[in-house]
Each structure stands twice: as C-alpha cells, then as structure tokens.
Design a protein around this motif. Structure first.
Motif, short mmCIF file in Angstrom:
data_model
loop_
_atom_site.label_atom_id
_atom_site.label_comp_id
_atom_site.label_asym_id
_atom_site.label_seq_id
_atom_site.Cartn_x
_atom_site.Cartn_y
_atom_site.Cartn_z
N LEU A 235 -39.66 36.48 -9.09
CA LEU A 235 -40.24 36.65 -10.43
C LEU A 235 -39.33 36.07 -11.50
O LEU A 235 -39.80 35.43 -12.45
CB LEU A 235 -40.50 38.14 -10.70
N GLY B 289 -38.03 40.41 -14.97
CA GLY B 289 -39.47 40.18 -15.06
C GLY B 289 -39.95 39.71 -16.41
O GLY B 289 -41.06 39.17 -16.52
N PHE C 242 -43.59 37.50 -17.77
CA PHE C 242 -44.57 38.20 -18.59
C PHE C 242 -44.71 37.55 -19.96
O PHE C 242 -45.81 37.49 -20.52
CB PHE C 242 -44.18 39.68 -18.74
N ASP D 10 -46.89 34.54 -19.61
CA ASP D 10 -48.28 34.98 -19.45
C ASP D 10 -48.92 35.28 -20.80
O ASP D 10 -50.04 34.86 -21.08
CB ASP D 10 -48.32 36.25 -18.59
N ARG E 206 -52.10 35.34 -10.12
CA ARG E 206 -51.58 36.41 -9.27
C ARG E 206 -51.85 36.12 -7.81
O ARG E 206 -51.02 36.40 -6.94
CB ARG E 206 -52.19 37.75 -9.66
N TRP F 59 -49.92 44.22 -10.34
CA TRP F 59 -49.78 43.20 -11.38
C TRP F 59 -51.07 42.99 -12.16
O TRP F 59 -51.04 42.76 -13.37
CB TRP F 59 -49.31 41.89 -10.78
N LEU G 144 -51.40 45.87 -14.49
CA LEU G 144 -50.40 45.72 -15.55
C LEU G 144 -50.82 44.66 -16.55
O LEU G 144 -50.55 44.78 -17.75
CB LEU G 144 -49.05 45.37 -14.93
N TRP G 145 -51.49 43.61 -16.08
CA TRP G 145 -51.98 42.56 -16.98
C TRP G 145 -52.96 43.14 -18.01
O TRP G 145 -52.85 42.87 -19.21
CB TRP G 145 -52.66 41.46 -16.16
N ALA H 171 -44.80 45.28 -20.40
CA ALA H 171 -45.03 45.03 -18.98
C ALA H 171 -43.73 45.03 -18.18
O ALA H 171 -43.66 45.57 -17.07
CB ALA H 171 -45.77 43.70 -18.80
N GLN I 53 -42.88 47.61 -15.10
CA GLN I 53 -42.56 47.07 -13.78
C GLN I 53 -41.14 47.43 -13.37
O GLN I 53 -40.89 47.78 -12.21
CB GLN I 53 -42.72 45.55 -13.78
#
Length: 219
Positions: free
Chosen positions: A56, A120, A124, A127, A148, A180, A183-184, A204, A208
């Motif tokens: 990640l 992480g 994120f 994203d 994902r 994931w 979490l998104w 996020a 995580q």
C-alpha cells in the motif's frame, strides 16, 4: 454517524478514466517488483502483513509522484476527520465489532497504529484527489471497485509468484477488499462534509491503521 456529517456536492474535475486506470496498474506493478527486492515495512513485524502494508505504501508513493498538486487542509477539517475516525473505531469497533473481532490495541500495537496509518495515507490521498472527483458518482464508485479488484489481483500475483513466504495473505485478501470498499464509501461521507480530500484520506488512513494494528498477529 452519517447524520452527524451532513454532506454537500463535491467539486468535479475532468479525469481520463483510461489514464487513471493505467496509473494504478503501473503503481501496483512497480510495488510488486520492488517488494521482490525489499519490504520497506518489515520492521513492523506483523505476520505476513508487512508485505501488505509495504504494498500500500509503495503504490501510494508511485501514484503521488504521478500527480503533483498544491493542496492544503484546514485544522477544522483535520479535527473532523479525526473525530469521524474515532467514531468509527469506538462505535463500530470497540462497542459493536468487539463481540466478533479483536479490535482493541494492546501493548506493542500502539506504536504500530500511526506507522500503518502513515503508510496508507498516500494511496488514500490519491483516491480522494482523483477517483472521488470523477463525475457522475456511479463512475467514481465503479472506478473504486475496479481499482480495489486490481489491487487484489496484483497482491495475489506478488505473494504467489515472487514472495511466497507471505502467501498467508491469499486467505485474507478477499476480506480486505470488502474492508477497503466499505472504507471508500465511509471516506466519501467525510469528504463531502469537509470538502477537503486530504481530510477524507486522513480519516481512511486512521481507520485502516487502527484495524490493521488490532487484527494482525505480531511476530
């Protein structure tokens, strides 16, 4: 929790879906190749999960290099992101989920929590800066699902062909994909409320980081 964070429409930016997809594929592929040589987060000493956290981290760093954008995040948004993460950890984790999962942090796990969260964060952040801004929303959600799925595919490729000592991840990777995805959508609530992508990424990353530090066995 959703009622505590009323949201607004997000600013949309023109993003080429094929180009974005290629960026993720290149990042995943680069991470797999680098991890064949060195696992940068091996010092975490989490059974097999050192590879996952390193994957990640490397993916997020490669993606961040591909997109340079001047951003800021307000202190208010940071506090809201931390509060939202705390709500999820306490209410969904310690109060509700603890009946089925180990979710509390014991000795030796507290210092791993911020390290995993920091690892992480770059992924994120990318994203939220890229996929979340795709319009309409169904395309954004579709891209999240596809990326994902690709993450899972490259992760399996890495542990089955190049790093077989971490093959334990094969047993849990599909569960991590569901985590994931959930979490998104949760981060989307934080993003729409704060209107700041980095705040949503922080939310996020914290959730995580706590989950990984609590769930995975130390060595």
């Amino acid at each position: 929790g959703i009622g505590l964070m009323p949201g607004r429409r997000l600013e949309t930016l023109p993003e080429s879906i094929p180009t974005t997809m290629v960026r993720y594929v290149l990042a995943y592929g680069t991470a797999v190749l680098v991890l064949r040589i060195v696992i940068p987060m091996s010092w975490l000493r989490l059974f097999a999960t050192d590879y996952l956290v390193s994957f990640l981290l490397l993916t997020g760093l490669v993606l961040s290099i591909q997109r340079r954008e001047s951003l800021h995040v307000s202190p208010t948004a940071i506090f809201k992101a931390i509060g939202a993460a705390g709500f999820v950890i306490v209410i969904l984790g310690l109060v509700t989920g603890s009946h089925a999962l180990h979710i509390a942090l014991s000795n030796g796990r507290w210092w791993r929590f911020p390290c995993i969260a920091a690892a992480g964060f770059p992924l994120f952040a990318f994203d939220e800066l890229t996929i979340r801004r795709i319009h309409p929303r169904w395309k954004s959600a579709g891209m999240a699902l596809v990326t994902r799925a690709l993450l899972w595919a490259f992760l399996m490729l890495g542990v089955l062909l190049l790093n077989r000592e971490d093959a334990f991840l094969v047993l849990i990777a599909h569960l991590m994909v569901f985590f994931w995805i959930a979490l998104w959508f949760a981060a989307g609530i934080a993003h729409r409320h704060t209107q700041e992508p980095l705040a949503a990424a922080l939310f996020a990353a914290l959730v995580q980081g706590w989950a990984f530090a609590a769930w995975f066995v130390t060595t």
